[in-house]
Scaffold this active site. Structure first.
Site, PDB file in Angstrom:
ATOM      1  N   ASN A 151     -39.707   8.952 130.582  1.00  0.00           N
ATOM      2  CA  ASN A 151     -41.145   9.279 130.663  1.00  0.00           C
ATOM      3  C   ASN A 151     -41.634  10.136 129.534  1.00  0.00           C
ATOM      4  O   ASN A 151     -40.576  10.991 129.102  1.00  0.00           O
ATOM      5  CB  ASN A 151     -41.267  10.063 131.849  1.00  0.00           C
ATOM      6  CG  ASN A 151     -41.425   9.109 133.231  1.00  0.00           C
ATOM      7  OD1 ASN A 151     -41.946   8.035 133.249  1.00  0.00           O
ATOM      8  ND2 ASN A 151     -40.528   9.634 134.349  1.00  0.00           N
ATOM      9  N   GLY A 199     -33.629   8.601 133.692  1.00  0.00           N
ATOM     10  CA  GLY A 199     -32.545   7.737 132.893  1.00  0.00           C
ATOM     11  C   GLY A 199     -32.280   8.295 131.514  1.00  0.00           C
ATOM     12  O   GLY A 199     -31.257   8.568 131.058  1.00  0.00           O
ATOM     13  N   GLU A 228     -28.133  27.028 143.089  1.00  0.00           N
ATOM     14  CA  GLU A 228     -27.329  28.313 142.725  1.00  0.00           C
ATOM     15  C   GLU A 228     -26.203  28.183 143.782  1.00  0.00           C
ATOM     16  O   GLU A 228     -25.294  28.927 143.395  1.00  0.00           O
ATOM     17  CB  GLU A 228     -28.264  29.219 142.867  1.00  0.00           C
ATOM     18  CG  GLU A 228     -28.690  29.598 144.107  1.00  0.00           C
ATOM     19  CD  GLU A 228     -29.533  30.708 144.383  1.00  0.00           C
ATOM     20  OE1 GLU A 228     -30.047  31.326 145.463  1.00  0.00           O
ATOM     21  OE2 GLU A 228     -29.881  31.440 143.116  1.00  0.00           O
ATOM     22  N   ASP A 252     -30.364  15.968 136.654  1.00  0.00           N
ATOM     23  CA  ASP A 252     -29.875  14.923 135.593  1.00  0.00           C
ATOM     24  C   ASP A 252     -28.760  15.725 134.965  1.00  0.00           C
ATOM     25  O   ASP A 252     -28.056  14.578 134.596  1.00  0.00           O
ATOM     26  CB  ASP A 252     -31.376  14.470 134.648  1.00  0.00           C
ATOM     27  CG  ASP A 252     -32.188  13.919 135.363  1.00  0.00           C
ATOM     28  OD1 ASP A 252     -32.115  13.513 136.543  1.00  0.00           O
ATOM     29  OD2 ASP A 252     -33.592  14.138 134.976  1.00  0.00           O
TER      30      ASP A 252
END
Length: 291
Positions: A9, A39, A208, A237
């Site tokens: 994107n 991805g 966290e 990611d």
């Protein structure tokens, strides 16, 4: 090699003092345009950590698509399986508040044009990493057709074909995604339900608070380092990319999660959705034993 099947994107990030409530108009303090998509983020982040990474995905036949392929190539990612579709390149609109929290809207565009047939000849390597920003039939084909370690990052958590989980070795939801997929607020119970399908482990990422690894026989909480976050975009990611890198290098699961936690925590101290390089991590945290 790590093969990443997923989305690209064009990211547009709007930095705000606070998120708007319904009916409210707020002014952006800053607007950033960059490369994203779960991805692409994961493939680039894995490459930055020294892995041979291949991205399997789709972009549009527009300027953004050309720029995407050039960017991935410049980051050392194998783009031989990036398909160009007669569509607009996918895009994401990210609202970032003063506390580093995000709200994201995605227009899948060409990502939704990726087909199972587009994966032919592309499912190679030791680790496969995929997500749910592309069509479920593509995800299922990728997982069922891969012979190595198969990681599914179930984001966004819209899974209609639960049989996909039968082909997953490691499932990596965050807390919200875990509740949506397991249909349970009880993490231990929900994990065992998922592990009736998932082969090896469910890893719930907790920001966290680190992560919890659930297997059929035990659960282990893995802590992380404390940082001052400025942008949490892409932290998941980065975690998944680092996890794949360490598993490819034959680290045990607990050690892989521990190191992936550290790298993901570091990533939220800077702006953007992409992970750091080894050099950046070692300069920031020389006391942390990373290879």
């Amino acid at each position: 090699m790590i093969t990443v099947v997923g989305s690209y994107n064009l990211d547009m990030t709007f930095k705000l003092n606070h998120f708007p409530i319904p009916g409210e108009t707020v002014f952006a303090q800053e607007v950033r345009v960059g490369h994203g998509g779960k991805g692409s983020n994961q493939a680039v982040s894995a490459s930055r950590l020294g892995a041979r990474a291949r991205f399997v995905g789709a972009v549009g036949n527009d300027a953004n698509g050309k720029n995407a392929i050039n960017f991935l190539s410049s980051e050392g990612v194998d783009t031989s399986c990036v398909r160009v579709k007669n569509a607009h390149t996918g895009s994401a609109y990210i609202l970032l508040n003063g506390g580093g929290e995000t709200m994201i809207v995605v227009n899948r565009g060409a990502n939704y044009e990726l087909t199972p047939e587009d994966l032919d000849g592309c499912l190679e390597g030791k680790v496969l990493l995929t997500q749910l920003e592309i069509r479920e039939d593509v995800v299922k084909r990728a997982l069922s057709g891969f012979s190595g370690i198969r990681i599914l990052n179930p984001a966004p958590a819209e899974l209609n074909d639960v049989e996909i989980l039968n082909y997953v070795d490691i499932l990596t939801p965050n807390e919200v995604e875990f509740q949506e997929i397991s249909n349970s607020d009880d993490m231990s119970y929900g994990a065992q339900i998922l592990l009736k399908r998932v082969k090896r482990a469910v890893i719930v990422t907790l920001g966290e608070n680190g992560a919890i690894i659930y297997t059929k026989s035990k659960s282990v909480r893995i802590p992380t380092i404390k940082v001052n976050p400025v942008d949490t975009t892409g932290a998941g990611d980065v975690f998944n990319a680092a996890l794949a890198v360490f598993l490819e290098r034959d680290y045990d699961l607990e050690t892989a999660v521990e190191k992936a936690n550290i790298i993901a925590s570091y990533s939220v101290t800077t702006y953007g959705a992409l992970g750091p390089t080894w050099k950046e991590i070692k300069e920031k945290y020389p006391e942390i034993p990373l290879p």
